[in-house]
Design an enzyme around this catalytic site. Structure first.
Site, PDB file in Angstrom:
ATOM      1  N   LYS A 143       0.844  -1.197   0.000  1.00 33.67           N
ATOM      2  CA  LYS A 143       0.000   0.000   0.000  1.00 33.67           C
ATOM      3  C   LYS A 143       0.881   1.249   0.000  1.00 33.67           C
ATOM      4  O   LYS A 143       2.060   1.126   0.327  1.00 33.67           O
ATOM      5  CB  LYS A 143      -0.944  -0.002   1.204  1.00 33.67           C
ATOM      6  CG  LYS A 143      -0.232  -0.288   2.509  1.00 33.67           C
ATOM      7  CD  LYS A 143      -0.063   0.746   3.541  1.00 33.67           C
ATOM      8  CE  LYS A 143      -0.010   2.159   3.313  1.00 33.67           C
ATOM      9  NZ  LYS A 143       1.032   2.883   4.099  1.00 33.67           N
ATOM     10  N   ASP A 230      -1.764   7.717   3.306  1.00 30.57           N
ATOM     11  CA  ASP A 230      -0.739   6.819   3.854  1.00 30.57           C
ATOM     12  C   ASP A 230      -1.298   5.955   4.990  1.00 30.57           C
ATOM     13  O   ASP A 230      -0.900   4.809   5.142  1.00 30.57           O
ATOM     14  CB  ASP A 230       0.438   7.668   4.368  1.00 30.57           C
ATOM     15  CG  ASP A 230       1.616   6.820   4.848  1.00 30.57           C
ATOM     16  OD1 ASP A 230       1.927   5.816   4.175  1.00 30.57           O
ATOM     17  OD2 ASP A 230       2.224   7.156   5.880  1.00 30.57           O
ATOM     18  N   HIS A 235      -4.764   1.576   6.984  1.00 29.74           N
ATOM     19  CA  HIS A 235      -4.676   1.061   8.356  1.00 29.74           C
ATOM     20  C   HIS A 235      -5.883   1.443   9.230  1.00 29.74           C
ATOM     21  O   HIS A 235      -6.464   0.606   9.904  1.00 29.74           O
ATOM     22  CB  HIS A 235      -3.405   1.555   9.049  1.00 29.74           C
ATOM     23  CG  HIS A 235      -2.141   1.256   8.299  1.00 29.74           C
ATOM     24  ND1 HIS A 235      -1.974   0.124   7.542  1.00 29.74           N
ATOM     25  CD2 HIS A 235      -0.975   1.933   8.187  1.00 29.74           C
ATOM     26  CE1 HIS A 235      -0.751   0.123   7.007  1.00 29.74           C
ATOM     27  NE2 HIS A 235      -0.126   1.214   7.383  1.00 29.74           N
TER      28      HIS A 235
HETATM   29  C1  BG6 Z   1       3.185   2.561   7.076  1.00 26.83           C
HETATM   30  C2  BG6 Z   1       3.217   4.017   6.731  1.00 26.83           C
HETATM   31  O1  BG6 Z   1       2.217   1.897   6.310  1.00 26.83           O
HETATM   32  O2  BG6 Z   1       2.882   2.401   8.460  1.00 26.83           O
HETATM   33  C3  BG6 Z   1       4.233   4.740   7.593  1.00 26.83           C
HETATM   34  O3  BG6 Z   1       3.551   4.173   5.352  1.00 26.83           O
HETATM   35  C4  BG6 Z   1       3.979   4.472   9.054  1.00 26.83           C
HETATM   36  O4  BG6 Z   1       4.204   6.142   7.336  1.00 26.83           O
HETATM   37  C5  BG6 Z   1       3.841   2.978   9.324  1.00 26.83           C
HETATM   38  O5  BG6 Z   1       5.085   4.991   9.789  1.00 26.83           O
HETATM   39  C6  BG6 Z   1       3.406   2.716  10.749  1.00 26.83           C
HETATM   40  O6  BG6 Z   1       3.464   1.338  10.996  1.00 26.83           O
HETATM   41  P1  BG6 Z   1       3.738   0.752  12.449  1.00 26.83           P
HETATM   42  O7  BG6 Z   1       3.686  -0.727  12.251  1.00 26.83           O
HETATM   43  O8  BG6 Z   1       5.078   1.260  12.885  1.00 26.83           O
HETATM   44  O9  BG6 Z   1       2.641   1.275  13.324  1.00 26.83           O
END
Ligand code: BG6
Length: 484
Positions: A143, A230, A235
């Protein structure tokens, strides 16, 4: 033991491959899960020798894995690891891939595209032309897939003309997190919560994914992308789906994905002025995070000087279903916030007719806080009697620390998801219609920001975002959990 595989990591010198995918594969190697026959190829444009690539990978894995890194294990792991120089655009470069894979048609092939998504169609086409797409091939798409409905559709169409939908793994690494799986366990492994999980009993739900990190080495990508695309499009919406979905009839991939899709399709569209009232954009200024001074977004490397890209989003989402009508879901995410926290907060209703003295801070009670990061815990705050005379109530917590309880390292999201691609389990990957529904909800927000020239509001690095974020939830009479 997993079946034997050849894994080809496009974008092989990039951040995701070196910091996440290779360490994940190394861990599975150390766990003894990879057959001797399984091989891993980093694929990128740079003219690197195998040894150079291995030493870059070693450096990154040492840094990422810390004490877990072991030189002997690494040497054995490195014998599986090779590098292929391929310029994604040049069909003639793919001959090198065909040569490596020749005679291994009976082995599972995983093509992991960790490049900008505008290359996905080209790479798929060139792989097909090189004759390396076999019935046992899978393609993993990182993604954000596209930048809006239209671009995602074009990419899906192009990739879909080469790979069947059952061969396409659209990754959202949040779905691979142990804690997110635990959320499914909590909801669908216990009968207790289901009758409470609805309007009339839940007042509102908050989903926060806060990061301390800034844009790191990804300035170019981030400045073109922003927090909405993003983080929220994928998410946060996936977390929302898992919180809000109906219990699926089974744990089969399509049973789960059908229910998530219904949530995405029931999200009330945010259009025109709604966008101004129900969303907040922010961008960080210099500040202090974790005791260290940090630069503002506009001073980070590779960011346009007058950039209006958002590094923070808060919004109010509503789900038009019988279960959720009238229950707001507040979503919030940002970079350079006060602490790294991913949590889901469910606020239950108060008793309809209080017979005891009202506690001084009733808003701290009737809460279920599901914390996914940095530690994994579930806390239910209820009202109990304050000891002593009278009937004075006070919030107390029933707290479950899952790390303490199980005392084992849980799998990293990418370890689980890479294994699932090899095993052929699609449950934790997004189906094309889910992705489409997510973009359909996001696109009008971006259009609204453009229409009203909504610029991001500044916030200090190390804070919880712009003041407008507190005002957004405050207008409905609520507060963010960290502000209570
Ligand atoms: C990614 C984003 O998908 O997820 C990033 O592109 C972000 O910007 C990251 O920092 C966060 O993931 P996690 O697993 O560290 O919470």
């Amino acid at each position: 033991m997993l079946p034997s595989f050849d894994m080809l990591l496009f974008g092989g010198t990039g951040d995701l491959v070196t910091r996440k995918l290779l360490p994940a594969l190394y861990r599975r190697h150390v766990a003894g899960q990879l057959t001797d026959e399984s091989r891993i190829f980093g694929i990128a444009r740079s003219g690197l020798e195998r040894a150079d690539y291995q030493s870059q990978a070693e450096h990154a894995c040492r840094e990422f894995l810390g004490a877990e890194f072991d030189a002997d294990h690494w040497r054995a792991f490195a014998t599986r690891l090779d590098y292929v120089r391929v310029d994604a655009d040049r069909p003639q470069d793919y001959g090198a891939i065909a040569a490596l894979l020749a005679g291994r048609e009976a082995v599972i092939r995983v093509f992991f595209f960790s490049t900008a998504s505008n290359l996905f169609a080209t790479i798929s086409g060139n792989l097909a032309r090189a004759g390396v797409v076999t019935p046992l091939s899978r393609v993993v798409l990182e993604k954000p897939l596209g930048t809006d409905v239209a671009s995602a559709d074009l990419i899906n169409h192009a990739v879909g003309s080469i790979f069947a939908e059952s061969q396409i793994y659209r990754i959202d690494h949040y779905l691979g997190k142990e804690a997110v799986q635990n959320l499914m366990a909590l909801r669908f492994g216990n009968a207790l919560f289901e009758p409470l999980w609805r309007r009339g009993l839940i007042k509102h739900v908050q989903i926060t994914v806060a990061e301390e990190l800034g844009v790191e080495r990804r300035g170019h990508f981030y400045d073109d992308t922003g927090a909405l695309r993003d983080m929220v499009q994928n998410h946060l919406l996936q977390l929302l789906c898992i919180m809000a979905m109906e219990p699926p009839a089974s744990s089969d991939p399509d049973a789960v994905r059908d229910e998530k899709l219904k949530v995405l399709r029931a999200l009330r569209p945010l259009r025109d002025r709604d966008v101004l009232v129900k969303t907040v954009r922010g961008q960080y200024k210099a500040g202090v995070v974790g005791g260290q001074p940090v630069a503002g977004y506009l001073d980070e490397a590779d960011i346009a000087p007058e950039s209006t890209t958002e590094t923070f989003v808060a919004l109010k989402a509503e789900i038009d279903t019988w279960r959720w009508a009238g229950v707001p879901f507040y979503l919030r995410t940002g970079k350079r916030l006060q602490s790294r926290t991913t949590e889901l907060v469910v606020t239950f209703d108060e008793v309809p007719h209080p017979i005891f003295e009202r506690p001084p801070a009733p808003e701290g009670a009737n809460l279920l806080v599901i914390r996914l990061q940095p530690e994994e815990s579930i806390t239910l705050t209820i009202l109990a009697k304050n000891p002593g005379e009278g009937m004075r109530l006070k919030p107390v917590s029933l707290a479950l620390d899952l790390g303490e309880t199980f005392k084992t390292r849980s799998l990293d999201a990418y370890e689980r998801l890479l294994m699932d691609t090899v095993k052929g389990n699609l449950t934790l990957f997004m189906r094309r219609d889910e992705l489409d529904a997510a973009w359909r909800w996001i696109d009008p927000i971006i259009a609204g920001w453009r229409q009203f020239d909504e610029r991001p509001k500044s916030y200090l690095a190390g804070s919880w975002g712009p003041a407008a974020s507190s005002a957004l939830i405050g207008r409905d009479g609520f507060e963010w959990h960290d502000e209570i």
